[in-house]
Motif scaffolding. Structure first.
Motif, mmCIF file in Angstrom:
data_model
loop_
_atom_site.group_PDB
_atom_site.id
_atom_site.type_symbol
_atom_site.label_atom_id
_atom_site.label_comp_id
_atom_site.label_asym_id
_atom_site.label_seq_id
_atom_site.Cartn_x
_atom_site.Cartn_y
_atom_site.Cartn_z
ATOM 1 N N UNK A 383 18.143 12.079 0.004
ATOM 2 C CA UNK A 383 18.148 11.959 -1.449
ATOM 3 C C UNK A 383 17.105 12.897 -2.035
ATOM 4 N N UNK A 384 17.508 13.776 -2.928
ATOM 5 C CA UNK A 384 16.550 14.639 -3.612
ATOM 6 C C UNK A 384 15.840 13.845 -4.702
ATOM 7 N N UNK A 385 14.514 14.028 -4.771
ATOM 8 C CA UNK A 385 13.744 13.278 -5.753
ATOM 9 C C UNK A 385 12.402 13.967 -5.986
ATOM 10 N N UNK A 386 11.908 13.962 -7.223
ATOM 11 C CA UNK A 386 10.559 14.474 -7.480
ATOM 12 C C UNK A 386 9.542 13.487 -6.913
ATOM 13 N N UNK A 387 8.641 13.959 -6.061
ATOM 14 C CA UNK A 387 7.720 13.079 -5.359
ATOM 15 C C UNK A 387 6.287 13.552 -5.535
ATOM 16 N N UNK A 388 5.392 12.610 -5.800
ATOM 17 C CA UNK A 388 3.968 12.927 -5.930
ATOM 18 C C UNK A 388 3.121 12.149 -4.924
ATOM 19 N N UNK A 389 3.403 10.854 -4.774
ATOM 20 C CA UNK A 389 2.557 9.993 -3.940
ATOM 21 C C UNK A 389 3.418 9.225 -2.953
ATOM 22 N N UNK A 390 2.956 9.175 -1.684
ATOM 23 C CA UNK A 390 3.684 8.437 -0.646
ATOM 24 C C UNK A 390 2.719 7.572 0.142
ATOM 25 N N UNK A 391 3.204 6.407 0.553
ATOM 26 C CA UNK A 391 2.455 5.459 1.377
ATOM 27 C C UNK A 391 3.069 5.442 2.772
ATOM 28 N N UNK A 392 2.213 5.454 3.807
ATOM 29 C CA UNK A 392 2.681 5.390 5.196
ATOM 30 C C UNK A 392 2.056 4.183 5.884
ATOM 31 N N UNK A 393 2.891 3.286 6.408
ATOM 32 C CA UNK A 393 2.429 2.086 7.105
ATOM 33 C C UNK A 393 2.568 2.205 8.613
ATOM 34 N N UNK A 394 1.619 1.610 9.331
ATOM 35 C CA UNK A 394 1.758 1.383 10.770
ATOM 36 C C UNK A 394 1.084 0.062 11.119
ATOM 37 N N UNK A 399 -2.665 -7.427 16.113
ATOM 38 C CA UNK A 399 -3.085 -7.707 14.742
ATOM 39 C C UNK A 399 -3.807 -6.555 14.086
ATOM 40 N N UNK A 400 -3.379 -5.310 14.384
ATOM 41 C CA UNK A 400 -4.008 -4.123 13.806
ATOM 42 C C UNK A 400 -3.060 -3.507 12.782
ATOM 43 N N UNK A 401 -3.477 -3.451 11.544
ATOM 44 C CA UNK A 401 -2.647 -2.919 10.469
ATOM 45 C C UNK A 401 -3.339 -1.706 9.846
ATOM 46 N N UNK A 402 -2.555 -0.681 9.501
ATOM 47 C CA UNK A 402 -3.152 0.515 8.907
ATOM 48 C C UNK A 402 -2.182 1.147 7.917
ATOM 49 N N UNK A 403 -2.766 1.763 6.887
ATOM 50 C CA UNK A 403 -1.991 2.422 5.837
ATOM 51 C C UNK A 403 -2.710 3.686 5.390
ATOM 52 N N UNK A 404 -1.944 4.773 5.278
ATOM 53 C CA UNK A 404 -2.440 6.054 4.765
ATOM 54 C C UNK A 404 -1.676 6.378 3.481
ATOM 55 N N UNK A 405 -2.366 6.958 2.506
ATOM 56 C CA UNK A 405 -1.700 7.398 1.281
ATOM 57 C C UNK A 405 -1.940 8.895 1.096
ATOM 58 N N UNK A 406 -0.868 9.632 0.872
ATOM 59 C CA UNK A 406 -0.951 11.086 0.658
ATOM 60 C C UNK A 406 -0.341 11.430 -0.688
ATOM 61 N N UNK A 407 -0.798 12.567 -1.236
ATOM 62 C CA UNK A 407 -0.346 13.012 -2.546
ATOM 63 C C UNK A 407 -0.105 14.512 -2.507
ATOM 64 N N UNK A 408 0.868 14.969 -3.266
ATOM 65 C CA UNK A 408 1.044 16.404 -3.427
ATOM 66 C C UNK A 408 -0.262 17.004 -3.940
ATOM 67 N N UNK A 409 -0.638 18.136 -3.392
ATOM 68 C CA UNK A 409 -1.902 18.737 -3.796
ATOM 69 C C UNK A 409 -1.804 19.305 -5.215
#
Length: 411
Positions: A383-394, A399-409
């Motif tokens: 799907x094409x879409x304008x994107x600025x911010x994305x969240x990545x979960x692992x 019981x180890x949870x982690x999340x990274x957030x990235x943004x277009x520069x």
């Protein structure tokens, strides 16, 4: 204190789709499956699953023999992925060895492949006479990080997180924090893992491994799908070069995205079962770290391994924060679960989605489980879409949870 901005200037991938970021993206965007029937699983007594995804097209001889001798497959994956990331970033030998570049690359455990080979030989006559001097360097838990530093001449900090499925995500997060707080200028971050029948057996013993698609491997795993039946184990390596913004700009490095938030939390409720509240707290803390509101997120790349409990817990946690607005997908339907590499490989793909303005849907998601239908799942084709911010979960066992957030520069 004022934190420094951290950007991504290089990415490298060894995946079931091949060597390089481009083969990874080609496979994902084409909607292909890299899952295959693996003959080596047939001879393991009591093992029900017969499918997995092996790294494709890897040539260890690309690494000098003097370094390769101390590497198991996972260290080979990590080194080749690191070389690609460094080449894209244009980072030379002088900068790698100036003490301001570090490594944060982890694995789930030391090389199971090497361990099995050694003990199979040792128990023949309980003799060490045939043991090679390099074997320890293949099985030590920081083998990937140490071998990458040795092969590439890196002299800064060395970190080797080991948190199962959260490893790659944590490595990127810890690298981000080191740079943000001024401890390093650059960090090679990620994870790697090699396939072994015992990896698949671990999930099989938990009743969390796929068993119903041995005759049609391309149909599994099925994240969020009503007919999902568990994890497909895979292998690979993913590495990202993180860099302090001004350092990157001064040397004219390509800036692929900016890392703006990270969180990792422990869940003491259960060492094996996922916890919706812990997942929600982890994402919420990452948003707080990034200074963002849920409404500012354009895409969420889910951990979603296709286990019955895990997919439901993650769906409910996402819905609690984001409702049904944010598009959600998992990449494990395409290439299985690459374990310690999954966070970095999937983050690399997420960065590429931001750059290209296209979202990859969840493969094999045909009939959404009603218990998972509380979020906006991506199905069908890209799907094409304008994107600025994305969240990545692992989210990991233990019981180890982690999340990274990235943004277009944005300058």
């Amino acid at each position: 204190m004022r934190l420094r901005r951290v950007v991504i200037t290089g990415q490298g991938a060894i995946s079931p789709f091949g060597c390089g970021v481009e083969p990874l993206m080609e496979g994902l965007l084409a909607g292909r499956s890299a899952v295959r029937v693996l003959p080596e699983l047939e001879g393991v007594g009591g093992l029900r699953t017969r499918v997995g995804a092996r790294a494709a097209g890897v040539d260890p001889r690309r690494i000098e023999r003097r370094f390769r001798r101390s590497m198991s497959p996972m260290s080979v994956f990590a080194t080749l992925a690191s070389e690609e990331a460094l080449a894209q970033a244009g980072l030379g030998a002088e900068e790698r060895g100036d003490g301001r570049t570090g490594v944060a690359i982890g694995a789930t455990v030391g090389s199971t492949v090497t361990n099995e080979a050694f003990f199979a030989d040792y128990f023949r006559d309980r003799s060490l006479e045939r043991m090679k001097s390099t074997i320890f360097f293949q099985i030590m838990n920081h083998s990937c990080a140490a071998n990458v530093a040795q092969a590439l001449g890196i002299t800064g900090r060395l970190l080797a997180p080991s948190a199962a499925c959260s490893t790659g995500c944590q490595a990127v997060g810890y690298g981000y924090e080191m740079i943000a707080f001024g401890r390093q200028e650059r960090m090679l971050c990620g994870g790697a893992d090699e396939f072994h029948p015992l990896t698949a057996a671990t999930f099989d013993v938990f009743n969390a491994g796929t068993t119903g698609y041995n005759d049609r491997p391309e149909g599994t795993p099925r994240p969020f799908d009503r007919d999902r039946d568990g994890v497909v184990c895979a292998e690979g390596g993913g590495v990202l070069l993180l860099e302090e913004l001004e350092t990157a700009r001064r040397r004219g490095a390509p800036i692929l995205a900016e890392v703006v938030g990270f969180a990792t939390v422990a869940d003491p409720e259960s060492i094996a079962n996922p916890n919706r509240q812990a997942m929600e707290r982890c994402m919420s803390l990452a948003l707080e770290d990034a200074g963002l509101e849920p409404a500012e997120v354009d895409y969420l790349n889910a951990h979603a391994t296709a286990t019955v409990q895990g997919d439901v817990a993650e769906s409910e946690a996402i819905a609690a924060l984001f409702g049904e607005r944010v598009p959600v997908s998992s990449l494990k339907g395409h290439m299985g679960h690459t374990m310690a590499a999954s966070g970095a490989l999937e983050l690399t793909a997420t960065v590429e989605m931001l750059r290209r303005g296209v979202l990859v849907p969840t493969r094999n998601l045909e009939r959404i489980d009603p218990a998972c239908a509380v979020v906006n799942h991506l199905q069908g084709g890209p799907v094409e879409a304008p994107l600025e911010v994305a969240v990545k979960n692992n989210f990991a066992l233990g019981g180890v949870n982690s999340t990274i957030i990235v943004r277009r520069y944005a300058a």
